[in-house]
Design an enzyme around this catalytic site. Structure first.
Site, PDB file in Angstrom:
ATOM      1  CB  CYS A  73     -15.514 -42.505   1.718  1.00  0.00           C
ATOM      2  SG  CYS A  73     -17.120 -42.527   2.574  1.00  0.00           S
ATOM      3  CB  CYS A  79     -23.217 -43.623   0.692  1.00  0.00           C
ATOM      4  SG  CYS A  79     -21.626 -42.880   1.040  1.00  0.00           S
ATOM      5  CG  ASN A 126     -24.939 -36.951  -5.794  1.00  0.00           C
ATOM      6  OD1 ASN A 126     -25.573 -36.883  -6.835  1.00  0.00           O
ATOM      7  ND2 ASN A 126     -23.840 -37.665  -5.680  1.00  0.00           N
ATOM      8  CB  CYS A 180     -31.029 -40.288   6.740  1.00  0.00           C
ATOM      9  SG  CYS A 180     -30.257 -40.355   8.370  1.00  0.00           S
ATOM     10  CB  CYS A 212     -29.245 -41.416   3.151  1.00  0.00           C
ATOM     11  SG  CYS A 212     -27.767 -42.454   3.130  1.00  0.00           S
ATOM     12  CB  CYS A 225     -27.836 -47.402   6.958  1.00  0.00           C
ATOM     13  SG  CYS A 225     -27.793 -46.157   8.266  1.00  0.00           S
ATOM     14  CB  SER A 252     -19.572 -39.226   9.548  1.00  0.00           C
ATOM     15  OG  SER A 252     -20.779 -38.530   9.348  1.00  0.00           O
ATOM     16  N   GLY A 307     -23.968 -47.131   6.604  1.00  0.00           N
ATOM     17  CA  GLY A 307     -24.088 -47.492   8.011  1.00  0.00           C
ATOM     18  C   GLY A 307     -23.830 -46.346   8.965  1.00  0.00           C
ATOM     19  CD  GLU A 328     -22.381 -47.954  -2.836  1.00  0.00           C
ATOM     20  OE1 GLU A 328     -23.334 -48.312  -3.534  1.00  0.00           O
ATOM     21  OE2 GLU A 328     -22.180 -46.760  -2.501  1.00  0.00           O
TER      22      GLU A 328
END
Length: 358
Positions: free
Chosen positions: A105, A340, A293, A116, A119, A112, A194, A162, A90
């Site tokens: 972005c 994401c 979100n 987390c 996420c 990933c 990040s 990622g 994405e």
């Protein structure tokens, strides 16, 4: 077959030399790719018939295609790119408050491995790293898409799918091409990388001399809470991460951003706001508070919720009372599941146990 985005100026120059063609065409081809990505072809008559034929058979113009697109009422556009080498990622275009500007972005990996818990990107695990060329193509798609809205892509953040620090060689090479004056011309000061806090990667980024910004996804002010949310905290704890962030600021003179996603009943208390303020003491950085979100169930099956606005305002007020530079990130694309990984999840759904945190 390699794609044109796989090359930088030295490697394409070397390839043309190996083929016995004028090396001056390397700059012409790459300039066309980066400046007019939607219009570049191998049909430029100045290339000559022999080179045009060789390019058409040995190099692809693109290695990614738009598999899906979502557009929010606020103008945010999320693209799902299918890669010729397999997998999809994405990338997101966000309109600026200025009518002629936009921010992008990009992702650094397909999936990933960080797990987390809040996420969506990590719910299917890690498939593979993206190459430098595949990262560059996200930039090119965003630049082309911005142009259709009469906007200029002004800033770029590596905050998509990622962990950039675990694919840092390719991330650094992509930044050199995107930011460099010969190719993307975006400039390092318009790029942010990040990380969840991969300490060696932070130090390598500081030493790379690319003039980029750093954002650290902290999300908790204490190791116990953070380890629950970000498993990598068990390897690199908060004191080590904050020390690396301070080194980055000292070396680069770039002000780091501390990202903090607010989750109801978990990391949003007044006590935790005071702890976060203590971490920021005598540190030239700013805190970016992110209203959660919703993504549904996380990796553990937990369903998190966004705190009430009053609670978030109280958290922010404590930070500002302690003279910490802090603000809320403006939420984008909530009507199209902007977090994401969510668009990709719609095409590759996962089944997780569910429990709710309140």
């Amino acid at each position: 077959m390699p794609a044109l985005s796989d090359f930088n100026l030295p490697t394409l120059t070397a390839q043309l030399q190996t083929w016995g063609h004028p090396t001056s065409h390397a700059r012409r081809l790459l300039r066309a790719l980066y400046q007019s990505p939607g219009k570049v072809t191998f049909n430029d008559t100045q290339l000559g018939n022999s080179l045009r034929a060789r390019l058409a058979t040995d190099i692809a113009l693109r290695q990614s295609t738009i598999a899906a697109e979502q557009q929010s009422a606020d103008g945010t556009v999320k693209l799902l790119l299918a890669m010729a080498n397999g997998g999809s990622v994405e990338t997101v275009l966000m309109p600026s408050h200025r009518p002629d500007r936009a921010a992008g972005c990009v992702s650094s990996q397909i999936g990933c491995a960080m797990r987390c818990d809040f996420c969506a990107s990590t719910r299917n695990g890690l498939e593979r790293d993206l190459s430098a060329g595949e990262i560059v193509e996200q930039f090119l798609h965003l630049k082309e898409r911005a142009a259709t809205d009469n906007r200029r892509l002004q800033t770029l953040v590596f905050m998509g799918m990622g962990e950039p620090m675990l694919n840092l060689d390719n991330v650094l090479e992509a930044i050199r091409r995107i930011a460099g004056p010969d190719l993307g011309q975006l400039g390092g000061r318009h790029i942010t990388v990040s990380t969840v806090g991969i300490v060696p990667g932070i130090d390598r980024l500081a030493a790379a001399g690319l003039n980029v910004h750093l954002a650290i996804s902290l999300h908790a002010p204490d190791d116990a809470t953070r380890a629950r949310l970000v498993p990598m905290n068990r390897r690199y704890n908060i004191p080590d991460i904050m020390a690396a962030a301070r080194r980055f600021e000292s070396i680069t003179h770039r002000i780091p951003t501390i990202e903090y996603c607010l989750l109801a009943g978990l990391n949003d208390s007044d006590e935790q706001a005071h702890l976060l303020a203590n971490l920021m003491e005598n540190f030239r950085a700013h805190v970016n508070l992110i209203p959660y979100n919703a993504i549904g169930a996380g990796v553990s099956g937990t369903v998190y919720e966004r705190p009430a606005q009053e609670r978030m305002n109280s958290f922010l007020g404590i930070l500002r009372h302690k003279n910490i530079v802090a603000h809320f990130r403006r939420t984008r694309g909530e009507d199209v599941n902007a977090a994401c990984g969510q668009l990709r999840d719609q095409l590759t759904p996962v089944s997780l146990p569910v429990r709710t945190i309140r």
